[in-house]
Every structure is written in structure tokens, then in C-alpha cells.
Scaffold this motif. Structure first.
Motif, mmCIF file in Angstrom:
data_model
loop_
_atom_site.group_PDB
_atom_site.id
_atom_site.type_symbol
_atom_site.label_atom_id
_atom_site.label_comp_id
_atom_site.label_asym_id
_atom_site.label_seq_id
_atom_site.Cartn_x
_atom_site.Cartn_y
_atom_site.Cartn_z
ATOM 1 N N ALA A 105 0.819 -1.214 0.000
ATOM 2 C CA ALA A 105 0.000 0.000 0.000
ATOM 3 C C ALA A 105 0.849 1.259 0.000
ATOM 4 N N PHE A 162 1.243 3.290 -3.442
ATOM 5 C CA PHE A 162 -0.014 3.846 -3.944
ATOM 6 C C PHE A 162 -0.567 4.933 -3.020
ATOM 7 N N TYR A 163 -0.744 4.600 -1.747
ATOM 8 C CA TYR A 163 -1.438 5.493 -0.824
ATOM 9 C C TYR A 163 -0.542 6.562 -0.193
ATOM 10 N N MET A 198 -0.473 8.808 -10.962
ATOM 11 C CA MET A 198 -0.865 7.394 -11.082
ATOM 12 C C MET A 198 -0.345 6.800 -12.390
ATOM 13 N N PHE A 211 0.193 2.583 -12.441
ATOM 14 C CA PHE A 211 -1.033 1.942 -11.968
ATOM 15 C C PHE A 211 -2.075 1.903 -13.085
ATOM 16 N N ASP A 226 -5.776 -0.244 -7.268
ATOM 17 C CA ASP A 226 -4.677 -0.179 -6.306
ATOM 18 C C ASP A 226 -3.914 -1.506 -6.333
ATOM 19 N N ILE A 245 -10.561 2.141 -7.349
ATOM 20 C CA ILE A 245 -10.534 3.402 -6.595
ATOM 21 C C ILE A 245 -11.003 4.537 -7.496
#
Length: 116
Positions: free
Chosen positions: A18, A21-22, A79, A84, A104, A110
Motif C-alpha cells: 500500500a 499507492f497510498y 498514477m 497503476f 490499487d 478506486i
């Protein structure tokens, strides 16, 4: 009684995936890390909302999460640059949002958006 917070929990065999991405792309902070669970968020106060839908709008699939950002064009570019998978191209919707869908690292759909 008043709801204070709603937390989305995503099953992940490797919660560390994660981070890119986050945290790195979306800019959230790692708030908690116990190894088996990693929680990302922001210190700013946010609205509590839960949506229930038959579709995601514009005849798209219902996304697993919706994340509102202050600059959706920058989020989209980041992104794409990070590699992604974009599932729904950056679009201006008739209900007043500009958004795109991305997967994700865990395969969750998302919805990243800004209000126009």
C-alpha cells in the motif's frame, strides 16, 4: 450516540504494498503500523460518508473506495507515471466532479475525484 469515524479495511496479503499507492503517490501519512495492519490517513478532519450504489455513475462499476483530492489532474498524472492501471479515464461528469478510476495494488477499484 454519534459516529466518530469510519475506516475502510482492505484485505491484503502484504500490507506494505500500500505504501507506494497510498503514501508515495496520493500523499497520505502512515498513521499506524503493526506489521499485520498499516493505516494511512491525514491529520485533517474529514467528512464521514458511506455510499450505497447500483453503479458508479456513467454506467461504470461501483468503486470500492472514493478518494477526493484537491487536484485530480496531478493525481491522474502521478498514477499514470507510477504505472497503476487506469480503469476509467479522467472525465468531467455531469454531476459536478472530475474523476478517474484506478486499481490499487490489491485490485480494488478506486474512484479519485475533485469537485468542479
Amino acid at each position: 450516540m454519534q459516529v466518530k469515524r469510519i475506516v475502510a479495511n482492505v484485505s491484503a496479503s502484504d500490507p506494505g504494498l500500500a505504501r507506494r499507492f497510498y503514501e508515495e503517490v496520493l500523499g497520505l501519512s502512515l498513521l499506524m503500523d503493526h506489521g499485520w495492519i498499516m493505516t494511512y490517513g491525514a491529520q485533517t478532519e474529514m467528512s464521514v460518508q458511506v455510499s450505497f450504489a447500483t453503479q458508479g455513475g456513467s454506467n461504470t462499476a461501483v468503486p470500492d473506495l472514493s478518494i477526493e483530492v484537491d487536484d485530480v489532474d496531478t493525481a491522474f498524472a502521478r498514477m499514470v507515471a507510477a504505472g497503476f492501471a487506469i480503469e476509467y479515464e479522467l472525465s468531467d461528469e455531469p454531476w459536478g466532479v472530475r474523476r478517474f478510476f484506478v486499481r490499487d495494488p490489491f485490485g480494488k477499484l478506486i474512484n479519485i475525484l475533485s469537485h468542479t
